[in-house]
Design a protein around this motif. Sequence first.
Motif, PDB file in Angstrom:
ATOM      1  N   SER A 217      54.402  38.922  29.454  1.00 28.58           N
ATOM      2  CA  SER A 217      54.921  40.052  28.680  1.00 28.58           C
ATOM      3  C   SER A 217      53.882  41.156  28.572  1.00 28.58           C
ATOM      4  CB  SER A 217      55.326  39.581  27.275  1.00 28.58           C
ATOM      5  OG  SER A 217      56.333  38.585  27.337  1.00 28.58           O
ATOM      6  N   ALA A 218      52.629  40.784  28.323  1.00 32.49           N
ATOM      7  CA  ALA A 218      51.571  41.789  28.159  1.00 32.49           C
ATOM      8  C   ALA A 218      51.331  42.578  29.439  1.00 32.49           C
ATOM      9  CB  ALA A 218      50.281  41.103  27.718  1.00 32.49           C
ATOM     10  N   ARG A 219      51.503  41.940  30.588  1.00 31.90           N
ATOM     11  CA  ARG A 219      51.302  42.631  31.859  1.00 31.90           C
ATOM     12  C   ARG A 219      52.321  43.751  32.061  1.00 31.90           C
ATOM     13  NH1 ARG A 219      47.496  43.302  35.297  1.00 31.90           N
ATOM     14  NH2 ARG A 219      48.734  42.894  37.160  1.00 31.90           N
ATOM     15  N   CYS A 220      53.436  43.675  31.378  1.00 31.40           N
ATOM     16  CA  CYS A 220      54.460  44.719  31.495  1.00 31.40           C
ATOM     17  C   CYS A 220      54.116  45.956  30.678  1.00 31.40           C
ATOM     18  CB  CYS A 220      55.818  44.176  31.039  1.00 31.40           C
ATOM     19  SG  CYS A 220      56.479  42.836  32.057  1.00 31.40           S
ATOM     20  N   PHE A 266      59.559  38.287  26.529  1.00 29.46           N
ATOM     21  CA  PHE A 266      59.389  38.485  27.970  1.00 29.46           C
ATOM     22  C   PHE A 266      60.511  39.349  28.549  1.00 29.46           C
ATOM     23  CE2 PHE A 266      60.741  36.548  32.122  1.00 29.46           C
ATOM     24  CZ  PHE A 266      59.802  37.189  32.902  1.00 29.46           C
ATOM     25  N   PHE A 267      61.753  39.065  28.172  1.00 28.35           N
ATOM     26  CA  PHE A 267      62.886  39.844  28.679  1.00 28.35           C
ATOM     27  C   PHE A 267      62.838  41.281  28.176  1.00 28.35           C
ATOM     28  CE2 PHE A 267      64.971  35.576  29.203  1.00 28.35           C
ATOM     29  CZ  PHE A 267      65.090  35.660  30.580  1.00 28.35           C
ATOM     30  N   VAL A 268      62.469  41.472  26.902  1.00 26.59           N
ATOM     31  CA  VAL A 268      62.342  42.830  26.369  1.00 26.59           C
ATOM     32  C   VAL A 268      61.256  43.595  27.113  1.00 26.59           C
ATOM     33  CG1 VAL A 268      61.661  44.159  24.328  1.00 26.59           C
ATOM     34  CG2 VAL A 268      63.242  42.236  24.097  1.00 26.59           C
ATOM     35  N   LEU A 271      62.448  44.725  30.531  1.00 27.41           N
ATOM     36  CA  LEU A 271      63.413  45.824  30.467  1.00 27.41           C
ATOM     37  C   LEU A 271      62.767  47.143  30.056  1.00 27.41           C
ATOM     38  CD1 LEU A 271      66.468  44.037  28.805  1.00 27.41           C
ATOM     39  CD2 LEU A 271      66.285  44.807  31.177  1.00 27.41           C
ATOM     40  N   PHE A 272      61.867  47.113  29.063  1.00 27.42           N
ATOM     41  CA  PHE A 272      61.379  48.352  28.464  1.00 27.42           C
ATOM     42  C   PHE A 272      59.871  48.558  28.586  1.00 27.42           C
ATOM     43  CE2 PHE A 272      65.117  46.894  26.019  1.00 27.42           C
ATOM     44  CZ  PHE A 272      65.986  47.931  26.337  1.00 27.42           C
ATOM     45  N   GLY A 277      59.707  48.651  33.191  1.00 21.36           N
ATOM     46  CA  GLY A 277      60.774  49.628  33.006  1.00 21.36           C
ATOM     47  C   GLY A 277      62.025  49.343  33.808  1.00 21.36           C
ATOM     48  N   LEU A 278      62.465  48.088  33.821  1.00 27.13           N
ATOM     49  CA  LEU A 278      63.661  47.741  34.587  1.00 27.13           C
ATOM     50  C   LEU A 278      64.895  48.480  34.069  1.00 27.13           C
ATOM     51  CD1 LEU A 278      65.027  46.037  36.771  1.00 27.13           C
ATOM     52  CD2 LEU A 278      65.244  44.190  35.086  1.00 27.13           C
TER      53      LEU A 278
END
Length: 294
Positions: A217-220, A266-268, A271-272, A277-278
């Motif tokens: 999650s942090a990598r996003c 993770f899913f959030v 997506l954002f 930024g999916l």
Amino acid sequence: MIYHVLIEPFVDYGFMRRALVACLALSLSTAPLGIFLLLRRMSLVGDALSHAILPGVAVGYLLAGMSLVAMGIGGFVAGVLVALISGLVSAHTKLKEDASFAGFYLGSLALGVTLISLRGSSVDLLHLLFGSILAIDSPATVFVGIIASVTLLLLALLYRGFVMETFDRTFLRVNSRLTPHLLHGVFLALLVLNLVAGFQILGTLMSVGLMMLPAVSARCWAKTLPGTMAIAVLCGLFCAWLGLAWSFYAALPAGPAIVLTASGAFFVSILFGSRSGLAWSLYRGGLLISKGVK
């Protein structure tokens, strides 16, 4: 409202406080390890090692019953042995390290389940596979805290070496007294040690969840390594707190609730997140398609 939902259970019930303290300590130490696993493209190795400790845990259980010290020592020895053997196999054969880990961890998982079944009941098996975080006692909490403290201390002392070993082993060989093999061995030992701490809380099957999901999650979101580690730790802390809280009110198993909360984060993030930024990509793709149709 916030006090009633997120704080009151931990004020009123000692078992909730102990579970929260253990989860917070584990989040502080496992999230940075998860970041390094992610950067080394070894994400599934953590999952493999979490299964590989089961035979050692089972041997400790057969010899001393539900003794955390015996199961912890057994799990650590088993995990380190699997890591060493897998490394030797990958070094002297054409198999890559992930393939050798896969071969050994599947056998280790089956062996551990078989050993537990020789003496234990299905309840004991479920306890070891999925954990019993709400039943954690004070000695177990201290045990997890010591492992987290040792991990953070070694990560601080060897941080530069771990970073160089992750990104440029040649530079490390030339500019440091520490060899890549030594640092890799210390890293795997820390990984096994934290998985041993995590099995008491989340079980051997899901202990890696609190390690990898906050890291991914942090990598996003973050671009720098310190920023990624900080976000991963905060995400792990938040997911542990929120997962325990909603499992208390919904009467759900606490361990799976924590991992499900981390999965939601993770899913959030996918997506954002500013680096993923999916949702924005899908929105722009939809706009382009609609304009093309017109």
